[in-house]
Scaffold this active site. Structure first.
Site, mmCIF file in Angstrom:
data_model
loop_
_atom_site.group_PDB
_atom_site.id
_atom_site.type_symbol
_atom_site.label_atom_id
_atom_site.label_comp_id
_atom_site.label_asym_id
_atom_site.label_seq_id
_atom_site.Cartn_x
_atom_site.Cartn_y
_atom_site.Cartn_z
ATOM 1 N N HIS A 184 1.069 -0.974 0.228
ATOM 2 C CA HIS A 184 0.276 -0.388 0.072
ATOM 3 C C HIS A 184 0.664 1.138 0.225
ATOM 4 O O HIS A 184 0.647 2.626 -0.433
ATOM 5 C CB HIS A 184 -0.811 0.110 1.297
ATOM 6 N N ASP A 256 -4.566 -5.897 -7.698
ATOM 7 C CA ASP A 256 -5.059 -4.962 -6.270
ATOM 8 C C ASP A 256 -5.052 -4.160 -6.879
ATOM 9 O O ASP A 256 -5.521 -3.801 -7.752
ATOM 10 C CB ASP A 256 -3.609 -6.031 -5.516
#
Length: 485
Positions: A184, A256
């Site tokens: 992230h 993702d």
């Protein structure tokens, strides 16, 4: 820019954005009617079961086969249970129990919950082999450290989910378990030879494919021997040569979230990451947790630019859209009568996972001290955890890890036993120091609700491991300590 309507219709099925709010905005409804692949639902879209059914139902009224997905892993990563914690133990607990039948039942129950609330795609299970104790993003989301055990439970989880009519999505290919950083926030690197990657990280994906997983999610990680300087999400050698060619996967490859630094940071933006992922072999593009109509339209525009520039063939988009259509068709064919609820299955399962080292005798009327996390697993978000909801009449204290003092805790406890509850204690020196400072004067029990490591605090009466911090795990720990009566 002007976009050819035919190309737009071709691109839309490859998109899996999100939207804000407890009801779908009109633009989100309109995109479903146009042929959008589907949506990812997040915690901020969920208030209660009735509202959620109304939300998903409003989208299915427009198109029954629209893909509605979320990250419902059970355990620490839950969207349905974000207000209270999941009633199911997560993968680490299931791996510790090592009962494949139980894993299949837990995931069948999760699938039944999802189908009953309008979902047909679960972005789960996590099948990464967690070999790094300090992995900040996988941890208890993994079935364990042994590739064979992870492979077996991955297959059981997929069988359970899909038997309930919900497509599984094994993640994060080619394996996020050996990373020490969070994709992230940056692009992690797993620098290992191909032989180790196949033996350790790829084995669960091979098992997932053998079990019939309908989709597999990519990881925004760099594996130099396979992906060079690129994340796997942008790597044709990873997705086409390895996943499609060598491993024989024929289902949908899902990215993702493309707003993560491991993807957007490389491409320049979330929208610019989309055509790169498509060109590499991704079929369904998760755009972002915070998404609006402008981002969807910007993404369509960037994909169009790539087609016009010649480096993203229309045939690649057609192929992706066709696979997504097949998944949508499967979701209709797999629809079934709602299963009877398997009420309470998660609580006794979590109890089976609890491990106690030392003695819990003579710990009457303790002070329960919960260490407020200094670190947050971004994938899990802020979900309630701990023993608090399960104990009555027992004094509790929440302390900030960095500022907690032994004197403060000891003054409140007096001579009573102290139960210190935390997550990933081995990664937090201040928490470890507090526990070891209390042990010489009070009977101390440490309760680890994060990833279990080899570290044990000196001087404690007992060390309790739950293998997760779900609501079920919290109850199981409180039960083991005799605090639920």
């Amino acid at each position: 820019m002007a976009i050819d309507p035919g190309l737009r219709r071709l691109i839309l099925p490859t998109l899996l954005p999100a939207f804000p709010g407890l009801t779908a905005p009109q633009w989100a409804v309109d995109l479903v009617a146009e042929g959008l692949g589907g949506y990812v639902v997040f915690y901020y879209n969920i208030a209660d079961t009735g509202q959620l059914r109304a939300l998903t139902g409003s989208l299915r009224e427009v198109r029954p086969d629209v893909l509605l997905s979320l990250d419902e892993e059970g355990g620490d990563v839950t969207r349905l249970g974000h207000l209270t914690g999941s009633p199911y133990p997560g993968n680490a607990a299931l791996g510790a129990i090592d009962d494949l039948g139980l894993t299949e039942r837990i995931y069948r129950a999760i699938g039944a919950d999802l189908r009953a609330t309008g979902f047909n795609l679960d972005l789960a299970p996590t099948v990464d082999v967690n070999t790094a104790d300090d992995n900040p993003i996988i941890g208890t989301r993994s079935f364990g450290t042994d590739p064979a055990r992870v492979s077996a439970h991955a297959a059981a989880a997929i069988a359970g989910l899909q038997s309930a009519g919900v497509a599984a999505c094994a993640k994060h290919f080619p394996g996020h378990g050996a990373t020490h950083t969070d994709s992230h926030l940056e692009m992690p690197t797993v620098d290992v030879p191909m032989g180790l990657l196949r033996e350790r990280d790829l084995a669960p994906f091979a098992a997932a494919i053998e079990a019939g997983a309908r989709s597999i999610m990519t990881a925004h990680i760099r594996v130099p021997v396979l992906t060079g300087d690129l994340p796997a999400t942008f790597s044709r050698p990873a997705l086409v040569d390895l996943l499609r060619g060598e491993l024989g996967f024929t289902g949908v490859i899902v990215s993702d979230a493309l707003d993560m630094r491991g993807a957007a940071g490389i491409a320049g933006s979330t929208a610019k990451a989309a055509p790169r992922a498509l060109a590499a072999g991704v079929d369904l593009l998760c755009l972002a947790g915070q998404c609006d109509q402008d981002l969807v339209e910007e993404t369509i525009a960037e994909i169009t630019v790539a087609v016009d520039a010649g480096w993203l063939p229309v045939a690649r988009i057609e192929e992706a859209a066709g696979r997504v259509a097949d998944l949508s068709a499967w979701s209709i064919a797999a629809a079934r009568a709602e299963d009877a609820a398997d009420d309470g299955i998660g609580y006794p399962a979590a109890q089976r996972a609890v491990r106690v080292e030392g003695s819990l005798i003579g710990l009457d009327s303790p002070l329960v001290v919960q260490m407020v996390d200094a670190e947050l697993n971004i994938a899990a978000g802020r979900v309630p955890w701990g023993l608090g909801p399960h104990i009555n009449g027992t004094q509790q204290l929440q302390v900030a890890i960095q500022s907690a003092s032994p004197e403060q805790v000891r003054a409140l406890a007096g001579t009573r036993p102290i139960v210190v509850v935390g997550r990933n204690l081995h990664r937090q020196p201040a928490a470890a120091a507090l526990i070891e400072a209390l042990a010489p004067t009070n009977p101390v029990v440490a309760v680890e609700m994060g990833w279990p490591s080899a570290w044990r605090p000196a001087g404690v009466r007992a060390f309790v491991t739950t293998f997760g911090a779900s609501r079920a795990n919290g109850w199981a720990a409180a039960s083991a300590l005799g605090l639920t009566g």
